[in-house]
Every structure is written in structure tokens, then in C-alpha cells.
Write a protein that holds these residues in place. Structure first.
Motif, mmCIF file in Angstrom:
data_model
loop_
_atom_site.group_PDB
_atom_site.id
_atom_site.type_symbol
_atom_site.label_atom_id
_atom_site.label_comp_id
_atom_site.label_asym_id
_atom_site.label_seq_id
_atom_site.Cartn_x
_atom_site.Cartn_y
_atom_site.Cartn_z
ATOM 1 N N LEU A 11 -7.129 4.399 0.997
ATOM 2 C CA LEU A 11 -6.921 3.090 0.377
ATOM 3 C C LEU A 11 -7.441 1.971 1.278
ATOM 4 O O LEU A 11 -8.078 1.026 0.802
ATOM 5 C CB LEU A 11 -5.439 2.884 0.073
ATOM 6 C CG LEU A 11 -5.071 1.610 -0.679
ATOM 7 C CD1 LEU A 11 -5.826 1.512 -2.000
ATOM 8 C CD2 LEU A 11 -3.571 1.539 -0.917
ATOM 9 N N HIS A 12 -7.173 2.082 2.567
ATOM 10 C CA HIS A 12 -7.677 1.100 3.524
ATOM 11 C C HIS A 12 -9.203 1.084 3.510
ATOM 12 O O HIS A 12 -9.837 0.020 3.487
ATOM 13 C CB HIS A 12 -7.147 1.451 4.919
ATOM 14 C CG HIS A 12 -7.350 0.400 5.955
ATOM 15 N ND1 HIS A 12 -8.559 0.218 6.601
ATOM 16 C CD2 HIS A 12 -6.508 -0.529 6.476
ATOM 17 C CE1 HIS A 12 -8.443 -0.761 7.468
ATOM 18 N NE2 HIS A 12 -7.215 -1.241 7.420
ATOM 19 N N THR A 13 -9.812 2.272 3.484
ATOM 20 C CA THR A 13 -11.273 2.381 3.443
ATOM 21 C C THR A 13 -11.832 1.788 2.156
ATOM 22 O O THR A 13 -12.822 1.052 2.171
ATOM 23 C CB THR A 13 -11.703 3.854 3.559
ATOM 24 O OG1 THR A 13 -11.269 4.363 4.821
ATOM 25 C CG2 THR A 13 -13.218 3.994 3.460
ATOM 26 N N ASP A 14 -11.179 2.092 1.030
ATOM 27 C CA ASP A 14 -11.624 1.551 -0.248
ATOM 28 C C ASP A 14 -11.566 0.029 -0.240
ATOM 29 O O ASP A 14 -12.502 -0.636 -0.709
ATOM 30 C CB ASP A 14 -10.756 2.093 -1.390
ATOM 31 C CG ASP A 14 -11.106 1.454 -2.730
ATOM 32 O OD1 ASP A 14 -12.113 1.864 -3.347
ATOM 33 O OD2 ASP A 14 -10.388 0.519 -3.145
ATOM 34 N N ALA A 15 -10.494 -0.522 0.284
ATOM 35 C CA ALA A 15 -10.352 -1.981 0.314
ATOM 36 C C ALA A 15 -11.476 -2.617 1.117
ATOM 37 O O ALA A 15 -12.051 -3.640 0.713
ATOM 38 C CB ALA A 15 -8.989 -2.362 0.888
ATOM 39 N N ARG A 16 -11.804 -2.024 2.254
ATOM 40 C CA ARG A 16 -12.891 -2.572 3.073
ATOM 41 C C ARG A 16 -14.238 -2.478 2.343
ATOM 42 O O ARG A 16 -15.042 -3.414 2.392
ATOM 43 C CB ARG A 16 -12.958 -1.842 4.418
ATOM 44 C CG ARG A 16 -11.815 -2.210 5.339
ATOM 45 C CD ARG A 16 -12.017 -1.677 6.751
ATOM 46 N NE ARG A 16 -11.873 -0.229 6.803
ATOM 47 C CZ ARG A 16 -12.863 0.615 7.030
ATOM 48 N NH1 ARG A 16 -14.094 0.154 7.224
ATOM 49 N NH2 ARG A 16 -12.645 1.908 7.091
ATOM 50 N N LEU A 17 -14.469 -1.352 1.657
ATOM 51 C CA LEU A 17 -15.724 -1.199 0.919
ATOM 52 C C LEU A 17 -15.820 -2.188 -0.247
ATOM 53 O O LEU A 17 -16.862 -2.799 -0.472
ATOM 54 C CB LEU A 17 -15.846 0.235 0.400
ATOM 55 C CG LEU A 17 -16.091 1.310 1.450
ATOM 56 C CD1 LEU A 17 -15.951 2.700 0.827
ATOM 57 C CD2 LEU A 17 -17.467 1.146 2.065
ATOM 58 N N VAL A 18 -14.723 -2.331 -0.978
ATOM 59 C CA VAL A 18 -14.709 -3.246 -2.119
ATOM 60 C C VAL A 18 -14.961 -4.676 -1.660
ATOM 61 O O VAL A 18 -15.808 -5.390 -2.227
ATOM 62 C CB VAL A 18 -13.361 -3.149 -2.869
ATOM 63 C CG1 VAL A 18 -13.206 -4.306 -3.852
ATOM 64 C CG2 VAL A 18 -13.273 -1.821 -3.617
ATOM 65 N N LEU A 19 -14.257 -5.099 -0.636
ATOM 66 C CA LEU A 19 -14.381 -6.486 -0.186
ATOM 67 C C LEU A 19 -15.709 -6.734 0.523
ATOM 68 O O LEU A 19 -16.239 -7.851 0.471
ATOM 69 C CB LEU A 19 -13.210 -6.831 0.727
ATOM 70 C CG LEU A 19 -11.849 -6.867 0.024
ATOM 71 C CD1 LEU A 19 -10.714 -6.876 1.035
ATOM 72 C CD2 LEU A 19 -11.753 -8.072 -0.903
ATOM 73 N N SER A 20 -16.252 -5.712 1.161
ATOM 74 C CA SER A 20 -17.565 -5.869 1.797
ATOM 75 C C SER A 20 -18.673 -5.984 0.757
ATOM 76 O O SER A 20 -19.642 -6.721 0.942
ATOM 77 C CB SER A 20 -17.858 -4.670 2.713
ATOM 78 O OG SER A 20 -16.959 -4.628 3.791
ATOM 79 N N GLY A 21 -18.533 -5.256 -0.352
ATOM 80 C CA GLY A 21 -19.585 -5.234 -1.361
ATOM 81 C C GLY A 21 -19.463 -6.280 -2.440
ATOM 82 O O GLY A 21 -20.407 -6.496 -3.206
ATOM 83 N N TRP A 22 -18.302 -6.944 -2.503
ATOM 84 C CA TRP A 22 -18.066 -7.908 -3.587
ATOM 85 C C TRP A 22 -18.807 -9.214 -3.326
ATOM 86 O O TRP A 22 -18.747 -9.779 -2.231
ATOM 87 C CB TRP A 22 -16.559 -8.181 -3.692
ATOM 88 C CG TRP A 22 -16.165 -9.097 -4.799
ATOM 89 C CD1 TRP A 22 -16.449 -8.958 -6.125
ATOM 90 C CD2 TRP A 22 -15.382 -10.294 -4.675
ATOM 91 N NE1 TRP A 22 -15.895 -9.988 -6.851
ATOM 92 C CE2 TRP A 22 -15.238 -10.820 -5.987
ATOM 93 C CE3 TRP A 22 -14.803 -10.951 -3.604
ATOM 94 C CZ2 TRP A 22 -14.532 -11.992 -6.243
ATOM 95 C CZ3 TRP A 22 -14.091 -12.117 -3.845
ATOM 96 C CH2 TRP A 22 -13.954 -12.621 -5.149
ATOM 97 N N ALA A 120 -18.866 -3.556 -11.957
ATOM 98 C CA ALA A 120 -18.779 -2.419 -11.049
ATOM 99 C C ALA A 120 -19.997 -2.354 -10.138
ATOM 100 O O ALA A 120 -21.089 -2.785 -10.501
ATOM 101 C CB ALA A 120 -18.660 -1.124 -11.848
ATOM 102 N N PHE A 121 -19.787 -1.835 -8.954
ATOM 103 C CA PHE A 121 -20.900 -1.677 -8.021
ATOM 104 C C PHE A 121 -20.688 -0.420 -7.198
ATOM 105 O O PHE A 121 -19.555 -0.011 -6.945
ATOM 106 C CB PHE A 121 -21.015 -2.891 -7.086
ATOM 107 C CG PHE A 121 -19.799 -3.115 -6.227
ATOM 108 C CD1 PHE A 121 -19.698 -2.543 -4.975
ATOM 109 C CD2 PHE A 121 -18.751 -3.909 -6.682
ATOM 110 C CE1 PHE A 121 -18.591 -2.753 -4.181
ATOM 111 C CE2 PHE A 121 -17.627 -4.111 -5.894
ATOM 112 C CZ PHE A 121 -17.552 -3.529 -4.638
ATOM 113 N N PRO A 122 -21.774 0.252 -6.763
ATOM 114 C CA PRO A 122 -21.636 1.442 -5.925
ATOM 115 C C PRO A 122 -21.395 1.041 -4.484
ATOM 116 O O PRO A 122 -21.644 -0.103 -4.083
ATOM 117 C CB PRO A 122 -22.995 2.128 -6.078
ATOM 118 C CG PRO A 122 -23.936 0.993 -6.341
ATOM 119 C CD PRO A 122 -23.151 -0.040 -7.113
ATOM 120 N N GLY A 123 -20.906 1.960 -3.687
ATOM 121 C CA GLY A 123 -20.697 1.698 -2.274
ATOM 122 C C GLY A 123 -21.027 2.919 -1.452
ATOM 123 O O GLY A 123 -21.451 3.954 -1.983
ATOM 124 N N THR A 124 -20.842 2.818 -0.158
ATOM 125 C CA THR A 124 -21.011 3.954 0.741
ATOM 126 C C THR A 124 -19.819 4.020 1.663
ATOM 127 O O THR A 124 -19.208 2.996 2.002
ATOM 128 C CB THR A 124 -22.292 3.820 1.592
ATOM 129 O OG1 THR A 124 -22.239 2.592 2.322
ATOM 130 C CG2 THR A 124 -23.529 3.835 0.707
#
Length: 209
Positions: A11-22, A120-124
Motif C-alpha cells: 500500500l505504501h508503494t502504491d501510494a508513492r507510485l500513484v502520487l509520483s505519476g499523477w 488511469a495511468f500505468p506505473g512501474t
């Protein structure tokens, strides 16, 4: 304290990816986005209610698209009509999943709720592996609360807000977490609704076209 709260998890990783890519819609929202990321960088436990003085939360504006209305809850602690949402839980695998869980629990709509995927957007992940597309937030909102009780010190919710669509003719059922639960037209939001909720509804309406 549970060691789970102190290790970087999904969840922590997802939050960082979402906020980094938004891509934030304006400078104010982008500043909040960066502040949220700084919080997560500093606090491995930053997703959890036990993290003080601030923690990430997830919320959802539930929308009946066909009827042009939103579902709001009269919050017992705040005394205002708000979108649905709350604290992240250990079983949540993503921010979007946390928002959807809260929307399902607080709306009483048993099935058919969906996080709006238009942005929606993809991430890594940290290893560079591509991840599936994930719904992006609609808005961020930082506000002071007393989520541990009125006799406790204030802390800060770093809320990540999503848009969730309801199925046709969805029937909402009030939960024990609400004083009232009602549908309101986009142009008929109740008086006891703050500017943040009105802005969230306006952004959601624009996204839905």
C-alpha cells in the motif's frame, strides 16, 4: 507496535507510485502532491492511523451518472455532509482499493461500484517492472481532524480522493458510521457542505462530461 506498520508494504508503494505519476490539475494540488510524497518518504508507517501527526487516507465521491447526483454522508464527528472515506486498512492493496472499500462499506451498495478509470495511468515498481494501469485520484485534500476522539489532539489527514460510479438504480443504505446518507444533485448540494466537497463534486462532474 505491529512491525507491519514500520516496513514499506504494497500500500505504501502504491501510494508513492500513484502520487509520483499523477498530474495535478493546478499548482496548489501539485504542492500537496509533493508534500504527500515527502510524508511517505519520511514515514514508512505513513499510511496508517497510528502515524502521528499525519497519515494518508482515502475517500470516494460516489456518483450516480445517469441521474446526475452524488451520495454524501452526514459525518457524526464533523457535522457536515462529506464524501465517503476513511483510514486505510492492512487488507487494502492500493489507494483506489481503499477508497472503493470505504465507499462500499459506507454506502451499503453491495455490488457494482467502480472506481472511475478515465484518468488511469500505468506505473512501474521500484525494480522498474511495469504495473497495470491504476485509476488516478481526482483531488487531494489536507485537513485537521480528531480521528482518535474529541478529547485527543488534532492530527492531519492527507486525503487522496477518487471518483466512484454507482450502478443504475443503486440503493444506498445508511451505516452506523453516519448520521444520515442521501443523494444530492450536482446543483443541489446541501448547505452543510464545505468548499472542499463542492470542489470535488465540480471536478468529478467535469471528468464525467
Amino acid at each position: 507496535m505491529n512491525q507491519q506498520l514500520f516496513r514499506p508494504d504494497a500500500l505504501h508503494t502504491d501510494a508513492r507510485l500513484v502520487l509520483s505519476g499523477w498530474t495535478a490539475p493546478d499548482d496548489e494540488q501539485d504542492l500537496l502532491r509533493r508534500d504527500y510524497l515527502d510524508h511517505l518518504e519520511a514515514r514508512p508507517d505513513g499510511m496508517w492511523r497510528s502515524c502521528r501527526p499525519a497519515h494518508i487516507t482515502a475517500s470516494a465521491l460516489v456518483v450516480d451518472v445517469e441521474r446526475g447526483r452524488v451520495l454524501l454522508t452526514l459525518h457524526p464527528k464533523v457535522g457536515r455532509w462529506l464524501q465517503l472515506g476513511g483510514h486505510c486498512e492492512p487488507e487494502d492493496v492500493s489507494l483506489a482499493a481503499a477508497a472503493l472499500r470505504e465507499a462500499t462499506e459506507e454506502s451499503g451498495i453491495g455490488s457494482g461500484l467502480e472506481v472511475f478509470p478515465a484518468t488511469a495511468f500505468p506505473g512501474t515498481d521500484p525494480t522498474g517492472t511495469d504495473l497495470p494501469a491504476t485509476p488516478a485520484p481526482v483531488k487531494l485534500d489536507r485537513h485537521a481532524v480528531r480521528c482518535s476522539g474529541r478529547d485527543q489532539p488534532e492530527n492531519t489527514h492527507l486525503d487522496v480522493q477518487y471518483l466512484v460510479t454507482a450502478p443504475r438504480d443503486a440503493v444506498a443504505q445508511i451505516s452506523e458510521e453516519s448520521l444520515d446518507l442521501r443523494w444530492f444533485g450536482f446543483d443541489a448540494l446541501p448547505e452543510l457542505t464545505d468548499a472542499s466537497v463542492r470542489e470535488l463534486a465540480a471536478r468529478a462532474r467535469k471528468l464525467l462530461g
